[in-house]
Design a protein around this motif. Sequence first.
Motif, short mmCIF file in Angstrom:
data_model
loop_
_atom_site.label_atom_id
_atom_site.label_comp_id
_atom_site.label_asym_id
_atom_site.label_seq_id
_atom_site.Cartn_x
_atom_site.Cartn_y
_atom_site.Cartn_z
N ARG A 35 31.58 50.94 9.53
CA ARG A 35 30.73 50.64 8.79
C ARG A 35 29.88 51.95 8.11
N LEU A 36 29.88 53.04 8.77
CA LEU A 36 29.10 54.10 8.50
C LEU A 36 30.08 54.60 7.06
N CYS A 37 31.42 54.77 7.42
CA CYS A 37 32.32 55.47 6.52
C CYS A 37 32.15 54.60 5.28
N GLN A 38 32.45 53.28 5.40
CA GLN A 38 32.33 52.29 4.48
C GLN A 38 31.06 52.33 3.64
N ASN A 39 29.90 52.62 4.14
CA ASN A 39 28.60 52.75 3.18
C ASN A 39 28.66 54.19 2.60
N PHE A 40 28.83 54.84 3.27
CA PHE A 40 29.14 56.46 2.83
C PHE A 40 29.97 56.38 1.53
N ALA A 41 30.93 55.70 1.46
CA ALA A 41 31.93 55.83 0.49
C ALA A 41 31.45 54.94 -0.74
N ARG A 42 30.73 53.70 -0.54
CA ARG A 42 30.28 52.90 -1.06
C ARG A 42 29.26 53.76 -2.24
N ARG A 43 28.52 54.57 -1.71
CA ARG A 43 27.56 55.68 -2.14
C ARG A 43 28.05 56.59 -3.01
N VAL A 44 29.08 57.11 -2.47
CA VAL A 44 29.81 58.23 -3.20
C VAL A 44 30.43 57.80 -4.50
N LEU A 45 31.23 56.65 -4.37
CA LEU A 45 31.90 56.15 -5.50
C LEU A 45 31.09 55.49 -6.45
N ALA A 46 29.84 55.01 -6.05
CA ALA A 46 28.99 54.64 -7.12
C ALA A 46 28.46 55.57 -8.22
N GLN A 47 28.87 57.15 -7.86
CA GLN A 47 28.48 58.05 -8.79
C GLN A 47 29.49 58.83 -9.33
N PRO A 48 29.97 58.47 -10.46
CA PRO A 48 31.11 59.16 -10.84
C PRO A 48 31.26 60.63 -10.91
N GLY A 49 32.23 61.43 -10.41
CA GLY A 49 32.32 62.59 -10.18
C GLY A 49 31.89 63.32 -9.04
N ARG A 50 31.09 62.28 -8.24
CA ARG A 50 30.45 63.04 -6.87
C ARG A 50 32.08 62.79 -5.73
N ARG A 51 31.89 63.86 -4.98
CA ARG A 51 32.98 63.91 -3.99
C ARG A 51 32.14 63.94 -2.52
N GLY A 52 32.95 63.53 -1.47
CA GLY A 52 32.50 63.12 -0.17
C GLY A 52 33.43 63.77 0.68
N LYS A 53 33.07 64.08 2.04
CA LYS A 53 33.83 64.25 3.10
C LYS A 53 33.37 63.75 4.34
N ILE A 54 34.44 63.11 5.15
CA ILE A 54 34.19 62.31 6.07
C ILE A 54 35.33 63.01 7.47
N VAL A 55 34.19 63.23 8.36
CA VAL A 55 35.35 63.60 9.62
C VAL A 55 34.85 62.73 10.83
N ASN A 56 35.90 62.29 11.39
CA ASN A 56 35.72 61.32 12.29
C ASN A 56 36.37 61.97 13.67
N ILE A 57 35.61 61.95 14.74
CA ILE A 57 35.90 62.54 16.03
C ILE A 57 36.66 61.32 16.91
N ALA A 58 37.86 61.77 16.80
CA ALA A 58 38.81 60.97 17.61
C ALA A 58 39.01 61.56 19.20
N SER A 59 39.96 61.51 19.72
CA SER A 59 40.21 61.95 21.17
C SER A 59 41.60 62.36 21.35
N LEU A 60 41.90 63.03 22.63
CA LEU A 60 43.21 63.00 22.98
C LEU A 60 43.75 62.05 23.34
N LEU A 61 42.93 60.81 23.50
CA LEU A 61 43.28 59.29 23.86
C LEU A 61 43.51 58.78 22.60
N SER A 62 43.41 59.45 21.61
CA SER A 62 44.12 58.61 20.32
C SER A 62 45.45 58.49 20.52
N PHE A 63 46.06 59.54 21.05
CA PHE A 63 47.54 60.06 21.27
C PHE A 63 48.34 59.62 22.57
N GLN A 64 47.12 59.44 23.80
CA GLN A 64 47.67 59.15 24.96
C GLN A 64 46.81 57.85 25.51
#
Length: 255
Positions: free
Chosen positions: A123-152
């Motif tokens: 939901r946070l990614c979604q709302n962040f993207a909606r705001r960024v995309l609503a302003q032409p030319g704006r860029r944004g960066k998202i970093v999600n903290i995963a885990s070793l248990l994303s692979f194990q």
Amino acid sequence: MSDLSAFSLAGKRVLVTGANTGIGQGIAASVARAGGAVIGVGRSAMDETAARIAKLGGSFEAVAADLADPAVAAAMLDRIWDESGPLDGLVNNAGIIRRADAVDLSEADWDDVIDINLKTVFRLCQNFARRVLAQPGRRGKIVNIASLLSFQGGIRVASYTASKHGVLGITRLLACEWAHRGINVNGIAPGYIETNNTEALRGDPDRSTAILGRIPAGRWGRPDDIGDAAVFLLAPASDYMHGAVVAVDGGWLAR
């Protein structure tokens, strides 16, 4: 662009969830050290984080929010954007873990972990993207903290493992959808880090020895190790990175 500016966050505003302690605090401090203004979000007081960033001469704003409710989290991001200005970066760090044998894990423990670790992240990614995309030319960066248990698989952490596999999946999915629209979505998979959550493990000589024996770097990670990686993924230096989940684990997964 100079070599130094490629790694600078000067003039950037970055929202970091779970910034009160541990990895979140390390990320907040690293962002401030790189020149970024930090908006820290969490349920508990962030005085320690604020003091640490003040010593660095950085900018820090504390926002109290209960991220257990994905709708509240999404509304919080909108409120910050409206009241104090646009965000350039979002770091989804906040998360919880519940331990039980899979046959005993309650529905509440499943739902609580999935809601915070995965649904709120989306939901946070979604709302962040909606705001960024609503302003032409704006860029944004998202970093999600995963885990070793994303692979194990892990043991006795069914909902946590499911949630972190999910974080890996949505990081890749969102990168595919948004890369061509000016939004980078990447992730970090932390290894064993010196935080309050691992204090018991580090205090157990047998467990600590076993863990260190598998880490090629021969030491536990520090919150700033994760923070500095997050700065890279938020800075211009990573502009061509999309859908990557970087293991910052001392070599654990390579073993």
